[in-house]
Design a protein around this motif. Structure first.
Motif, PDB file in Angstrom:
ATOM      1  N   GLY A  54     -53.418  44.413 127.017  1.00 48.85           N
ATOM      2  CA  GLY A  54     -53.685  45.748 126.483  1.00 48.85           C
ATOM      3  C   GLY A  54     -52.905  46.005 125.207  1.00 48.85           C
ATOM      4  O   GLY A  54     -53.372  46.694 124.293  1.00 48.85           O
ATOM      5  N   GLY A  55     -51.684  45.455 125.119  1.00 44.78           N
ATOM      6  CA  GLY A  55     -50.904  45.551 123.894  1.00 44.78           C
ATOM      7  C   GLY A  55     -51.520  44.743 122.768  1.00 44.78           C
ATOM      8  O   GLY A  55     -51.458  45.136 121.586  1.00 44.78           O
ATOM      9  N   LEU A  56     -52.110  43.603 123.114  1.00 45.17           N
ATOM     10  CA  LEU A  56     -52.850  42.811 122.122  1.00 45.17           C
ATOM     11  C   LEU A  56     -54.010  43.626 121.568  1.00 45.17           C
ATOM     12  O   LEU A  56     -54.226  43.680 120.344  1.00 45.17           O
ATOM     13  N   LEU A  57     -54.759  44.284 122.463  1.00 47.73           N
ATOM     14  CA  LEU A  57     -55.890  45.095 122.019  1.00 47.73           C
ATOM     15  C   LEU A  57     -55.427  46.263 121.145  1.00 47.73           C
ATOM     16  O   LEU A  57     -56.025  46.541 120.098  1.00 47.73           O
ATOM     17  N   ALA A  58     -54.352  46.947 121.559  1.00 48.53           N
ATOM     18  CA  ALA A  58     -53.838  48.068 120.771  1.00 48.53           C
ATOM     19  C   ALA A  58     -53.417  47.599 119.379  1.00 48.53           C
ATOM     20  O   ALA A  58     -53.640  48.298 118.373  1.00 48.53           O
ATOM     21  N   THR A  59     -52.819  46.401 119.287  1.00 43.47           N
ATOM     22  CA  THR A  59     -52.437  45.846 117.986  1.00 43.47           C
ATOM     23  C   THR A  59     -53.664  45.529 117.145  1.00 43.47           C
ATOM     24  O   THR A  59     -53.697  45.813 115.934  1.00 43.47           O
ATOM     25  N   GLU A  60     -54.694  44.973 117.778  1.00 45.75           N
ATOM     26  CA  GLU A  60     -55.929  44.669 117.041  1.00 45.75           C
ATOM     27  C   GLU A  60     -56.550  45.944 116.482  1.00 45.75           C
ATOM     28  O   GLU A  60     -57.001  45.975 115.328  1.00 45.75           O
ATOM     29  N   ILE A  61     -56.564  47.014 117.277  1.00 42.83           N
ATOM     30  CA  ILE A  61     -57.115  48.282 116.800  1.00 42.83           C
ATOM     31  C   ILE A  61     -56.279  48.816 115.641  1.00 42.83           C
ATOM     32  O   ILE A  61     -56.818  49.265 114.618  1.00 42.83           O
ATOM     33  N   LEU A  62     -54.949  48.770 115.770  1.00 45.59           N
ATOM     34  CA  LEU A  62     -54.069  49.242 114.698  1.00 45.59           C
ATOM     35  C   LEU A  62     -54.355  48.525 113.392  1.00 45.59           C
ATOM     36  O   LEU A  62     -54.387  49.147 112.318  1.00 45.59           O
ATOM     37  N   LEU A  63     -54.575  47.214 113.456  1.00 44.78           N
ATOM     38  CA  LEU A  63     -54.749  46.416 112.243  1.00 44.78           C
ATOM     39  C   LEU A  63     -56.172  46.453 111.688  1.00 44.78           C
ATOM     40  O   LEU A  63     -56.376  46.260 110.480  1.00 44.78           O
ATOM     41  N   LYS A  64     -57.150  46.701 112.556  1.00 43.27           N
ATOM     42  CA  LYS A  64     -58.546  46.637 112.112  1.00 43.27           C
ATOM     43  C   LYS A  64     -59.253  47.983 112.086  1.00 43.27           C
ATOM     44  O   LYS A  64     -60.183  48.177 111.299  1.00 43.27           O
ATOM     45  N   LYS A  65     -58.832  48.914 112.975  1.00 40.91           N
ATOM     46  CA  LYS A  65     -59.461  50.243 113.035  1.00 40.91           C
ATOM     47  C   LYS A  65     -58.366  51.300 113.208  1.00 40.91           C
ATOM     48  O   LYS A  65     -58.372  52.068 114.170  1.00 40.91           O
ATOM     49  N   PRO A  66     -57.407  51.349 112.297  1.00 38.01           N
ATOM     50  CA  PRO A  66     -56.216  52.191 112.505  1.00 38.01           C
ATOM     51  C   PRO A  66     -56.511  53.679 112.619  1.00 38.01           C
ATOM     52  O   PRO A  66     -55.731  54.418 113.228  1.00 38.01           O
ATOM     53  N   GLU A  67     -57.638  54.107 112.065  1.00 37.65           N
ATOM     54  CA  GLU A  67     -57.978  55.529 112.097  1.00 37.65           C
ATOM     55  C   GLU A  67     -58.366  56.024 113.486  1.00 37.65           C
ATOM     56  O   GLU A  67     -58.442  57.242 113.723  1.00 37.65           O
ATOM     57  N   MET A  68     -58.559  55.125 114.425  1.00 37.31           N
ATOM     58  CA  MET A  68     -58.992  55.522 115.759  1.00 37.31           C
ATOM     59  C   MET A  68     -57.951  56.359 116.501  1.00 37.31           C
ATOM     60  O   MET A  68     -58.305  57.222 117.306  1.00 37.31           O
ATOM     61  N   PHE A  69     -56.662  56.083 116.260  1.00 37.41           N
ATOM     62  CA  PHE A  69     -55.594  56.781 116.983  1.00 37.41           C
ATOM     63  C   PHE A  69     -54.483  57.176 116.030  1.00 37.41           C
ATOM     64  O   PHE A  69     -54.245  56.511 115.021  1.00 37.41           O
ATOM     65  N   ASN A  70     -53.778  58.252 116.400  1.00 39.05           N
ATOM     66  CA  ASN A  70     -52.617  58.693 115.621  1.00 39.05           C
ATOM     67  C   ASN A  70     -51.327  58.022 116.070  1.00 39.05           C
ATOM     68  O   ASN A  70     -50.403  57.847 115.266  1.00 39.05           O
ATOM     69  N   ASN A  71     -51.260  57.663 117.346  1.00 33.24           N
ATOM     70  CA  ASN A  71     -50.025  57.152 117.939  1.00 33.24           C
ATOM     71  C   ASN A  71     -50.321  55.896 118.758  1.00 33.24           C
ATOM     72  O   ASN A  71     -51.225  55.904 119.604  1.00 33.24           O
ATOM     73  N   TYR A  72     -49.538  54.846 118.497  1.00 35.62           N
ATOM     74  CA  TYR A  72     -49.750  53.558 119.154  1.00 35.62           C
ATOM     75  C   TYR A  72     -48.506  53.171 119.949  1.00 35.62           C
ATOM     76  O   TYR A  72     -47.414  53.048 119.388  1.00 35.62           O
ATOM     77  N   PHE A  73     -48.688  52.969 121.260  1.00 34.86           N
ATOM     78  CA  PHE A  73     -47.608  52.474 122.116  1.00 34.86           C
ATOM     79  C   PHE A  73     -47.992  51.058 122.536  1.00 34.86           C
ATOM     80  O   PHE A  73     -48.889  50.860 123.369  1.00 34.86           O
ATOM     81  N   ILE A  74     -47.335  50.082 121.939  1.00 35.91           N
ATOM     82  CA  ILE A  74     -47.686  48.666 122.100  1.00 35.91           C
ATOM     83  C   ILE A  74     -46.563  48.001 122.887  1.00 35.91           C
ATOM     84  O   ILE A  74     -45.476  47.742 122.365  1.00 35.91           O
TER      85      ILE A  74
END
Length: 276
Positions: A160-180
């Motif tokens: 799940g942390g891998l997925l959150a990192t992928e979203i941050l790097l490729k679709k960062p606008e999806m979330f304001n806050n990332y807990f990885i």
């Protein structure tokens, strides 16, 4: 004689329980809702466990936490308890938690790999692109149509942390806050880490909170990769990003999530005196 007495006591207890229930003394304990969303992108139904604040008001706006591994037998219950505690004792506002129940996390949380050993160990792997599209184009719009929303969070550990990192790097606008938490960045020979510096050059410098943590008792590769991610994010020089990195001294991969989320939320929401 003793056997007959035990049977009689059991019958009496069952009868009393039935009477109490009929009198309305027994009621369901409800902390939210369980919903099913039909996904055309994933071609399947997905279970959503939704925690609602005690004083939920449908006319008010709330932050939303999207919790990966959000099944009832995974992280949903203990994370919602943490959120309730931070609302009660810290400065965290009342928050809705959307726990996304798993069907096949190895399929949903990993991107394609050509490595034969991973293909063998993870035969369904490589469909995070579909899952991210589901989050972006189906789940988030659905939640926003049902609730008035403000800030958005994603909580993810391990794959799940891998997925959150992928979203941050490729679709960062999806979330304001990332807990990885303890991200499995070893996946595909660390290819996401290798791409990260270039991907970060394309990301706009908009306000974000990014918290990365790993346990001191984890595999050395997990520790090295989490430290590398933190270093890469810092070198991107995003002035509007708040970056926090935490080495959890007493935790391993199995124990890290709850305490790590606690530490991350402390960074965002300072302690406030109880209202009495």
């Amino acid at each position: 004689m003793l056997k007959k007495l035990l049977i009689f006591c059991s019958i009496l207890f069952a009868f009393q329980s039935m009477v109490l229930a009929q009198k309305g003394n027994v009621k369901p304990l409800t902390i939210g809702e369980i919903r099913t969303i039909k996904s055309k992108i994933l071609n399947e139904d997905r279970i959503l466990n939704i925690y609602l604040p005690q004083n939920f008001d449908k006319t008010k706006s709330y932050p939303i936490i999207y919790l990966l591994d959000g099944s009832m037998n995974e992280d949903f219950i203990h994370v919602t308890g943490l959120v309730q505690f931070f609302n009660q004792m810290y400065s965290m506002p009342e928050t809705i938690v959307v726990g996304i129940g798993n069907i096949d996390r190895k399929r949903d949380f990993t991107f394609h790999t050509d490595l034969k050993d991973l293909q063998k160990d993870y035969p369904t792997t490589g469909h995070s692109d579909k899952f991210i599209n589901f989050l972006e184009k189906e789940l988030k719009p659905y939640i926003e149509s049902q609730f008035k929303t403000t800030d958005t969070y994603i909580f993810g550990q391990s794959l799940g942390g891998l997925l959150a990192t992928e979203i941050l790097l490729k679709k960062p606008e999806m979330f304001n806050n990332y807990f990885i938490i303890s991200p499995s960045l070893w996946w595909d020979d660390e290819s996401l880490l290798k791409q990260a510096p270039q991907l970060l050059t394309k990301i706009p410098d908009t306000k974000k909170f990014i918290y990365v943590s790993v346990g001191k008792g984890e595999h050395p590769v997990m520790i090295k990769d989490a430290e590398s991610l933190d270093d890469i994010l810092k070198k991107s020089n995003k002035k509007n990003w708040t970056l926090e990195y935490r080495m959890m001294e007493t935790d391993n991969h199995a124990t890290i999530l709850h305490r790590s989320l606690y530490e991350g939320l402390v960074k965002l929401f300072p302690y406030q005196e109880p209202k009495n």
